[in-house]
Design a protein around this motif. Structure first.
Motif, PDB file in Angstrom:
ATOM      1  N   ARG A 523      21.774 -29.696 -19.210  1.00 27.24           N
ATOM      2  CA  ARG A 523      22.754 -30.049 -20.247  1.00 27.24           C
ATOM      3  C   ARG A 523      23.819 -28.957 -20.423  1.00 27.24           C
ATOM      4  O   ARG A 523      24.845 -29.172 -21.023  1.00 27.24           O
ATOM      5  CB  ARG A 523      22.042 -30.250 -21.594  1.00 27.24           C
ATOM      6  N   ARG A 524      23.474 -27.731 -19.924  1.00 26.78           N
ATOM      7  CA  ARG A 524      24.338 -26.552 -20.045  1.00 26.78           C
ATOM      8  C   ARG A 524      24.528 -26.122 -21.499  1.00 26.78           C
ATOM      9  O   ARG A 524      25.522 -25.517 -21.861  1.00 26.78           O
ATOM     10  CB  ARG A 524      25.706 -26.797 -19.378  1.00 26.78           C
ATOM     11  N   LYS A 525      23.564 -26.462 -22.330  1.00 26.77           N
ATOM     12  CA  LYS A 525      23.527 -25.977 -23.699  1.00 26.77           C
ATOM     13  C   LYS A 525      22.115 -26.165 -24.244  1.00 26.77           C
ATOM     14  O   LYS A 525      21.407 -27.088 -23.837  1.00 26.77           O
ATOM     15  CB  LYS A 525      24.548 -26.699 -24.583  1.00 26.77           C
ATOM     16  N   PRO A 526      21.672 -25.270 -25.136  1.00 25.84           N
ATOM     17  CA  PRO A 526      20.303 -25.372 -25.659  1.00 25.84           C
ATOM     18  C   PRO A 526      20.150 -26.563 -26.591  1.00 25.84           C
ATOM     19  O   PRO A 526      21.131 -27.107 -27.130  1.00 25.84           O
ATOM     20  CB  PRO A 526      20.116 -24.056 -26.403  1.00 25.84           C
ATOM     21  N   LEU A 527      18.893 -26.949 -26.775  1.00 24.87           N
ATOM     22  CA  LEU A 527      18.599 -28.017 -27.730  1.00 24.87           C
ATOM     23  C   LEU A 527      18.896 -27.528 -29.146  1.00 24.87           C
ATOM     24  O   LEU A 527      18.817 -26.324 -29.426  1.00 24.87           O
ATOM     25  CB  LEU A 527      17.134 -28.426 -27.634  1.00 24.87           C
ATOM     26  N   PRO A 528      19.220 -28.430 -30.054  1.00 27.26           N
ATOM     27  CA  PRO A 528      19.426 -28.036 -31.455  1.00 27.26           C
ATOM     28  C   PRO A 528      18.168 -27.373 -32.023  1.00 27.26           C
ATOM     29  O   PRO A 528      17.045 -27.697 -31.649  1.00 27.26           O
ATOM     30  CB  PRO A 528      19.718 -29.364 -32.161  1.00 27.26           C
ATOM     31  N   GLU A 529      18.379 -26.414 -32.929  1.00 26.81           N
ATOM     32  CA  GLU A 529      17.256 -25.670 -33.484  1.00 26.81           C
ATOM     33  C   GLU A 529      16.246 -26.573 -34.189  1.00 26.81           C
ATOM     34  O   GLU A 529      15.040 -26.342 -34.125  1.00 26.81           O
ATOM     35  CB  GLU A 529      17.771 -24.604 -34.448  1.00 26.81           C
ATOM     36  N   LYS A 530      16.725 -27.605 -34.864  1.00 27.07           N
ATOM     37  CA  LYS A 530      15.815 -28.525 -35.551  1.00 27.07           C
ATOM     38  C   LYS A 530      14.903 -29.230 -34.543  1.00 27.07           C
ATOM     39  O   LYS A 530      13.705 -29.399 -34.782  1.00 27.07           O
ATOM     40  CB  LYS A 530      16.602 -29.559 -36.368  1.00 27.07           C
ATOM     41  N   ALA A 531      15.516 -29.651 -33.419  1.00 28.00           N
ATOM     42  CA  ALA A 531      14.727 -30.322 -32.382  1.00 28.00           C
ATOM     43  C   ALA A 531      13.694 -29.366 -31.800  1.00 28.00           C
ATOM     44  O   ALA A 531      12.527 -29.741 -31.582  1.00 28.00           O
ATOM     45  CB  ALA A 531      15.644 -30.853 -31.283  1.00 28.00           C
ATOM     46  N   LEU A 532      14.111 -28.113 -31.566  1.00 29.82           N
ATOM     47  CA  LEU A 532      13.181 -27.120 -31.040  1.00 29.82           C
ATOM     48  C   LEU A 532      12.023 -26.888 -32.006  1.00 29.82           C
ATOM     49  O   LEU A 532      10.862 -26.763 -31.604  1.00 29.82           O
ATOM     50  CB  LEU A 532      13.909 -25.799 -30.792  1.00 29.82           C
ATOM     51  N   GLU A 533      12.341 -26.827 -33.288  1.00 33.59           N
ATOM     52  CA  GLU A 533      11.308 -26.603 -34.297  1.00 33.59           C
ATOM     53  C   GLU A 533      10.299 -27.743 -34.302  1.00 33.59           C
ATOM     54  O   GLU A 533       9.083 -27.515 -34.359  1.00 33.59           O
ATOM     55  CB  GLU A 533      11.957 -26.457 -35.669  1.00 33.59           C
ATOM     56  N   ARG A 534      10.789 -28.984 -34.226  1.00 34.64           N
ATOM     57  CA  ARG A 534       9.885 -30.137 -34.207  1.00 34.64           C
ATOM     58  C   ARG A 534       9.021 -30.127 -32.946  1.00 34.64           C
ATOM     59  O   ARG A 534       7.819 -30.417 -33.003  1.00 34.64           O
ATOM     60  CB  ARG A 534      10.697 -31.446 -34.271  1.00 34.64           C
ATOM     61  N   ILE A 535       9.612 -29.794 -31.804  1.00 32.22           N
ATOM     62  CA  ILE A 535       8.868 -29.752 -30.540  1.00 32.22           C
ATOM     63  C   ILE A 535       7.769 -28.704 -30.613  1.00 32.22           C
ATOM     64  O   ILE A 535       6.627 -28.934 -30.190  1.00 32.22           O
ATOM     65  CB  ILE A 535       9.822 -29.466 -29.353  1.00 32.22           C
ATOM     66  N   GLN A 536       8.099 -27.530 -31.191  1.00 26.57           N
ATOM     67  CA  GLN A 536       7.100 -26.466 -31.304  1.00 26.57           C
ATOM     68  C   GLN A 536       5.961 -26.891 -32.231  1.00 26.57           C
ATOM     69  O   GLN A 536       4.791 -26.580 -31.978  1.00 26.57           O
ATOM     70  CB  GLN A 536       7.754 -25.187 -31.838  1.00 26.57           C
ATOM     71  N   GLN A 537       6.287 -27.606 -33.283  1.00 33.13           N
ATOM     72  CA  GLN A 537       5.247 -28.063 -34.208  1.00 33.13           C
ATOM     73  C   GLN A 537       4.319 -29.068 -33.533  1.00 33.13           C
ATOM     74  O   GLN A 537       3.092 -28.991 -33.683  1.00 33.13           O
ATOM     75  CB  GLN A 537       5.897 -28.686 -35.442  1.00 33.13           C
ATOM     76  N   VAL A 538       4.919 -29.995 -32.796  1.00 33.83           N
ATOM     77  CA  VAL A 538       4.110 -30.981 -32.065  1.00 33.83           C
ATOM     78  C   VAL A 538       3.225 -30.276 -31.040  1.00 33.83           C
ATOM     79  O   VAL A 538       2.036 -30.580 -30.892  1.00 33.83           O
ATOM     80  CB  VAL A 538       5.011 -32.019 -31.374  1.00 33.83           C
ATOM     81  N   GLY A 539       3.816 -29.300 -30.326  1.00 30.49           N
ATOM     82  CA  GLY A 539       3.047 -28.554 -29.335  1.00 30.49           C
ATOM     83  C   GLY A 539       1.884 -27.808 -29.941  1.00 30.49           C
ATOM     84  O   GLY A 539       0.787 -27.773 -29.375  1.00 30.49           O
ATOM     85  N   LEU A 540       2.119 -27.224 -31.118  1.00 28.19           N
ATOM     86  CA  LEU A 540       1.050 -26.492 -31.791  1.00 28.19           C
ATOM     87  C   LEU A 540      -0.091 -27.425 -32.164  1.00 28.19           C
ATOM     88  O   LEU A 540      -1.270 -27.078 -32.011  1.00 28.19           O
ATOM     89  CB  LEU A 540       1.609 -25.800 -33.034  1.00 28.19           C
ATOM     90  N   VAL A 541       0.246 -28.626 -32.626  1.00 33.47           N
ATOM     91  CA  VAL A 541      -0.783 -29.612 -32.981  1.00 33.47           C
ATOM     92  C   VAL A 541      -1.577 -30.012 -31.735  1.00 33.47           C
ATOM     93  O   VAL A 541      -2.816 -30.113 -31.777  1.00 33.47           O
ATOM     94  CB  VAL A 541      -0.139 -30.855 -33.626  1.00 33.47           C
ATOM     95  N   ILE A 542      -0.884 -30.206 -30.609  1.00 35.04           N
ATOM     96  CA  ILE A 542      -1.557 -30.594 -29.364  1.00 35.04           C
ATOM     97  C   ILE A 542      -2.511 -29.502 -28.908  1.00 35.04           C
ATOM     98  O   ILE A 542      -3.662 -29.767 -28.540  1.00 35.04           O
ATOM     99  CB  ILE A 542      -0.518 -30.900 -28.262  1.00 35.04           C
ATOM    100  N   ILE A 543      -2.042 -28.240 -28.935  1.00 33.81           N
ATOM    101  CA  ILE A 543      -2.866 -27.132 -28.460  1.00 33.81           C
ATOM    102  C   ILE A 543      -4.094 -26.948 -29.358  1.00 33.81           C
ATOM    103  O   ILE A 543      -5.216 -26.752 -28.872  1.00 33.81           O
ATOM    104  CB  ILE A 543      -2.054 -25.826 -28.400  1.00 33.81           C
TER     105      ILE A 543
END
Length: 563
Positions: A523-543
């Motif tokens: 995409r040549r740009k990072p994901l929005p911080e809100k999206a990153l935060e949600r992804i990290q939260q989901v990942g933490l729940v999975i782990i």
């Protein structure tokens, strides 16, 4: 014992984490990223030293470690928070401001260092060497289970040393035999019996070409066998139906039985019985299948000389489906009453005996290893009365302690009166082979881990087979009790496993970060911080869910083994 096991577990965990984080650290320094802290263990900080810009320290909690880089957060920070922490650091040295390819190198370096550690430890083991069971260095066939795939597999003789032969028409013979040497499975060389077992699991649902060598009348003959692994005797995984070859080494001669009267000695090796190659298991089965009046002709090796012995086995009683710990036939009598180390499901159902039960009396007399052994031997086909203490299970939750009377009948069995010893071989790679062997073992561990992961998705391996921290604690403690080289081997394997686990494309893990960086590169740009935060939260729940699941598996295995 428990304290020692915990100490070993913490040391192993620390080494694994240290190498992983060192990979991130070295790569970050190479990419000119500002590293604020390199910590072994989690906060609070216990002690350390600051060299240059980096604080090298040890944390109070020995359950992890981390490399703290400017601009790299597990959970996104606000701009104000970043400035407060790294306002003095030039922006071009922040992790999130470095090119995507450099950040990917930094993330990948951690798992790569786990493989490096594995190869290093395998190299040390190869160079130093250690005593191992013979099945660790050879893929020789031991006992062949009746009606198993190996027992009925067609065998096509290969002329000379060619590896290809016609498999159409009638086979030259049928069935693998004790003593056969497995050379390869589907072209892959078999260096140990564990290689054979893993090949059988991977071969579920397929017909495999197995190359074997067999000694016939002093000549080595090669056969090609076409075989499909199956579930044998309710096994969890597919197998060929063979056991590893265990040399029929006499560990001890029992007095008053045929082996003693025939002149056999401790240290003798039984090579053949009635002309057939035997190992310890197949010879025991051979005796069990003999008639009452049979005789057995043995070819015996003693101090590199071979001689013949003919004897008539005696009929004695044997507790079928029951194993004592320590064995009733061990030289160590042990302290306290004999304890049941294993009991088959059938015997458990028939008698009520369970693993861990203590035998207090036999036929009204106090039970010791000696009198229980004599009662077993002298009561073939006759009922014995045992007074048993059934221990409390799971602190009394699964059953209170009780004393009960059990009737059990030793099964008549042919025996010559020997206790088997285990043949160990000292294995060390030649100097020129140390490095190739280290890489070969590392690649094998990596390949097996990836294939096992793939089998989870295909259903060949059940998720219930997965293990977590409790299992790691158990295997490291067991390995440490066997010697330093065994601990190195199991640590190497765990390290390679951690590499694969960390590269899974799950948020929070290194593989998840690589996936996000790949998306950013496209995409040549990072994901929005809100999206990153949600992804990290989901990942933490999975782990956390995965950790709870594997811990549940570990506890379930432990509970099952104690019932």
């Amino acid at each position: 014992m428990v304290f020692g096991g915990v100490f070993v577990f913490i040391i192993v965990l620390g080494v694994l984490i240290f190498f992983h984080e060192m990979g991130h650290f070295i790569a970050a320094k190479a990419c000119h990223i500002y590293v604020d802290r390199f910590s072994l263990g989690m906060p609070p900080r216990l002690f350390g030293i600051k060299l240059g810009e980096t604080d090298y320290c040890v944390g109070a909690l020995p359950i992890g470690g981390y490399v703290k880089m400017a601009g790299q957060e597990d959970t996104p920070l606000t701009e104000e928070e970043r400035q407060k922490q790294y306002g003095e650091v030039p922006p071009e040295r922040w992790f999130n401001n470095r090119p995507v390819w450099q950040r990917m190198i930094v993330i990948t370096a951690g798992p790569v260092m786990n493989v490096v550690l594995g190869v290093l430890l395998y190299g040390i083991v190869a160079a130093v060497g250690t005593e191992v069971p013979e099945s660790e260095v050879t893929a020789r066939v031991g006992f062949v289970k009746p009606e198993s795939p190996a027992a009925t597999a067609p065998m096509y003789r290969i002329p000379d040393t060619a590896e290809n032969t016609a498999t159409a028409g009638e086979p030259d013979t049928t069935g693998w035999r004790t003593g056969d040497l497995i050379i390869s499975v589907d072209g892959e060389a078999m260096r140990s019996f564990s290689d054979v077992g893993f090949a059988a699991i991977l071969g579920a649902g397929r017909v495999l070409d197995v190359l074997l060598e067999r000694s016939e009348e002093g000549e080595t003959v090669r056969y090609l066998s076409r075989i499909e692994p199956q579930h044998v005797e309710d096994s969890k995984h597919t197998q060929f139906g063979i056991e590893p070859f265990r040399t029929a080494l006499i560990g001890r001669i029992l007095p008053g039985l045929p082996a003693c009267e025939s002149g056999l000695k401790d240290g003798d090796i039984l090579q053949t019985a009635n002309g057939q190659i035997v190992d310890s298991t197949s010879f025991t089965k051979f005796l069990e299948n003999m008639g009452d009046n049979g005789t057995v002709s043995l070819e015996v090796e003693r101090e590199n000389a071979v001689f013949d012995v003919t004897l008539k086995p005696a009929t004695i009683g044997r507790f079928e489906g029951v194993v004592f710990s320590p064995s009733l036939y061990s030289e160590e009598e042990g302290e306290g009453p004999p304890t049941i180390g294993y009991v088959s499901d059938q015997v458990k159902e028939d008698t009520g005996l369970a693993r861990g039960d203590e035998v207090l009396e036999v036929n009204g007399k106090p039970a010791t290893a000696v009198n229980l052994r004599e009662a077993e031997r002298d009561s073939a086909g006759k009922s014995l009365t045992l007074k048993v203490r059934h221990k409390a299970r799971l602190f009394g939750l699964a059953g209170a302690e009780e004393t009960k009377i059990v009737e059990i009948t030793p099964v008549p069995s042919a025996a010559i009166g020997i206790v088997w010893g285990e043949k160990m071989v000292f294995h060390r790679a030649a100097a020129r082979e140390v490095v190739p062997e280290a890489f070969r073992q590392g690649f094998k561990a990596l390949s097996r881990t990836i294939k096992t992961l793939a089998m989870l998705f295909t259903g060949t391996v059940s998720p219930s087979d997965l293990g977590g921290p409790v299992l790691i604690y158990q295997v490291t403690t067991t390995a440490a009790s066997m010697g330093l080289m065994w601990l190195f081997k199991i640590t190497a394997f765990i390290s390679v496993n951690l590499c694969v686990f960390n590269l899974l494309p799950l948020p929070v893990l290194d593989g998840g970060l690589l996936l996000l960086l790949s998306w950013e590169g496209i995409r040549r740009k990072p994901l929005p911080e809100k999206a990153l935060e949600r992804i990290q939260q989901v990942g933490l729940v999975i782990i956390i869910s995965l950790l709870l699941f594997v811990t549940y598996n570990d506890i379930l295995r432990w509970v099952t083994s104690t019932l």
